[in-house]
Each structure stands twice: as C-alpha cells, then as structure tokens.
Design a protein around this motif. Sequence first.
Motif, short mmCIF file in Angstrom:
data_model
loop_
_atom_site.label_atom_id
_atom_site.label_comp_id
_atom_site.label_asym_id
_atom_site.label_seq_id
_atom_site.Cartn_x
_atom_site.Cartn_y
_atom_site.Cartn_z
N GLU A 44 0.86 -1.19 0.00
CA GLU A 44 0.00 0.00 0.00
C GLU A 44 0.89 1.23 0.00
O GLU A 44 1.82 1.32 0.82
N MET A 45 0.62 2.16 -0.92
CA MET A 45 1.45 3.36 -1.02
C MET A 45 0.58 4.61 -1.10
O MET A 45 -0.47 4.60 -1.73
N SER A 46 1.06 5.69 -0.48
CA SER A 46 0.38 6.99 -0.56
C SER A 46 0.75 7.66 -1.88
O SER A 46 1.68 7.23 -2.57
N LEU A 47 0.05 8.74 -2.21
CA LEU A 47 0.38 9.49 -3.42
C LEU A 47 1.81 10.02 -3.37
O LEU A 47 2.52 10.01 -4.38
N VAL A 48 2.25 10.48 -2.21
CA VAL A 48 3.61 11.00 -2.07
C VAL A 48 4.62 9.89 -2.34
O VAL A 48 5.61 10.09 -3.04
N GLU A 49 4.37 8.71 -1.79
CA GLU A 49 5.27 7.58 -2.03
C GLU A 49 5.30 7.18 -3.51
O GLU A 49 6.36 6.87 -4.06
N ILE A 50 4.13 7.23 -4.15
CA ILE A 50 4.05 6.90 -5.58
C ILE A 50 4.80 7.95 -6.40
O ILE A 50 5.55 7.61 -7.32
N LEU A 51 4.61 9.23 -6.05
CA LEU A 51 5.34 10.32 -6.73
C LEU A 51 6.85 10.06 -6.66
O LEU A 51 7.55 10.19 -7.67
N GLN A 52 7.33 9.73 -5.49
CA GLN A 52 8.76 9.48 -5.30
C GLN A 52 9.22 8.26 -6.09
O GLN A 52 10.26 8.29 -6.74
N ALA A 53 8.42 7.19 -6.06
CA ALA A 53 8.80 5.96 -6.76
C ALA A 53 8.86 6.17 -8.27
O ALA A 53 9.70 5.60 -8.95
N LEU A 54 7.95 7.02 -8.79
CA LEU A 54 7.93 7.30 -10.23
C LEU A 54 8.85 8.47 -10.61
O LEU A 54 8.96 8.81 -11.78
N GLU A 55 9.46 9.08 -9.59
CA GLU A 55 10.33 10.25 -9.78
C GLU A 55 9.59 11.39 -10.50
O GLU A 55 10.10 12.00 -11.43
N LEU A 56 8.36 11.64 -10.03
CA LEU A 56 7.54 12.73 -10.56
C LEU A 56 7.45 13.85 -9.53
O LEU A 56 7.69 13.63 -8.34
N LYS A 57 7.03 15.03 -10.00
CA LYS A 57 6.88 16.16 -9.09
C LYS A 57 5.45 16.67 -9.06
O LYS A 57 5.00 17.24 -8.07
N ASP A 58 4.71 16.51 -10.16
CA ASP A 58 3.38 17.09 -10.29
C ASP A 58 2.29 16.13 -9.82
O ASP A 58 1.99 15.13 -10.48
N ARG A 59 1.72 16.46 -8.68
CA ARG A 59 0.68 15.61 -8.08
C ARG A 59 -0.57 15.53 -8.96
O ARG A 59 -1.20 14.49 -9.06
N LYS A 60 -0.92 16.65 -9.61
CA LYS A 60 -2.12 16.68 -10.47
C LYS A 60 -1.93 15.74 -11.66
O LYS A 60 -2.84 14.98 -12.01
N SER A 88 -5.00 9.90 4.86
CA SER A 88 -4.46 8.56 5.11
C SER A 88 -4.66 7.63 3.91
O SER A 88 -4.31 6.45 3.98
N GLN A 89 -5.20 8.16 2.81
CA GLN A 89 -5.49 7.33 1.64
C GLN A 89 -4.23 6.71 1.07
O GLN A 89 -3.20 7.37 0.94
N LYS A 90 -4.33 5.45 0.76
CA LYS A 90 -3.25 4.74 0.08
C LYS A 90 -3.85 3.93 -1.05
O LYS A 90 -5.07 3.78 -1.14
N TYR A 91 -2.99 3.41 -1.90
CA TYR A 91 -3.42 2.65 -3.07
C TYR A 91 -2.69 1.32 -3.09
O TYR A 91 -1.55 1.22 -2.66
N ARG A 92 -3.37 0.31 -3.59
CA ARG A 92 -2.77 -1.02 -3.72
C ARG A 92 -3.27 -1.66 -5.01
O ARG A 92 -4.30 -1.26 -5.57
N LEU A 93 -2.53 -2.66 -5.47
CA LEU A 93 -2.92 -3.37 -6.68
C LEU A 93 -4.13 -4.27 -6.40
O LEU A 93 -4.25 -4.85 -5.33
N THR A 94 -4.99 -4.40 -7.39
CA THR A 94 -6.08 -5.37 -7.33
C THR A 94 -5.53 -6.69 -7.90
O THR A 94 -4.39 -6.76 -8.36
N ALA A 95 -6.36 -7.71 -7.91
CA ALA A 95 -5.95 -8.98 -8.50
C ALA A 95 -5.59 -8.78 -9.98
O ALA A 95 -4.60 -9.34 -10.47
N ALA A 96 -6.36 -7.94 -10.68
CA ALA A 96 -6.07 -7.65 -12.09
C ALA A 96 -4.74 -6.93 -12.24
O ALA A 96 -3.97 -7.20 -13.16
N GLY A 97 -4.44 -6.02 -11.32
CA GLY A 97 -3.17 -5.30 -11.34
C GLY A 97 -1.99 -6.22 -11.07
O GLY A 97 -0.96 -6.12 -11.73
#
Length: 103
Positions: A44-60, A88-97
């Motif tokens: 499970e990752m937050s938007l900030v963690e995903i931004l960092q993992a993808l090396e992006l800066k623009d949240r929008k 506290s929202q986080k995201y995770r892969l579904t079975a399809a993901g």
Amino acid sequence: MLVLQSSSFIEFILENILMVIDTPQVTPQVTPQVMALVNVLENEMSLVEILQALELKDRKSLRERYVLPALNQKLIEMTIPDKPRSSSQKYRLTAAGIHLKDH
C-alpha cells in the motif's frame, strides 16, 4: 443434403462471431503511465510515495494520467474507498493489477 450442411455451417460461424463480440476484452489497453504505476506499486502506497517511486513532481499529473486511469481499469484500488480525499489514503494493486504486473 448440401443445403442442410450449409445452414449448419452458417449457424456455427454466426454463433462463434457472436461469442467473440460478446466476450469482454480480457487484457485492458494500458497506457505507459498506468503500466509504470502498476510496476512501482508495492503493498500500500500513498500518493507522495508513488510520486517518489515514479520520480515525478506534479501531483495533479500523477492523479490524472496515472491514478485515475488505473482506478477506472480496476488495476488499483483505494485503501479507504469511502473517503477518497483522506490524508491517510493509500493505493494497492487489485488482482487484475497483480496479474498485469506478473505478466
């Protein structure tokens, strides 16, 4: 006799065509951005963690080009679906993901 065989053949072909038309697409068309998100998402990752993992800066841009399409294709899901804007929202892969990531 030939007419009977032809009509059976035509029925067979039409049934197969209908089956193909009615079968939903198993592999969704995935953009490179969504594929990148699927590949970096761990547990499970937050938007900030995903931004960092993808090396992006623009949240929008992350939300519009990566997260929303992945949610719409049901490749990822929110950990708190009732509160999409929760801090506290986080995201995770579904079975399809997970399936997409593994193949």
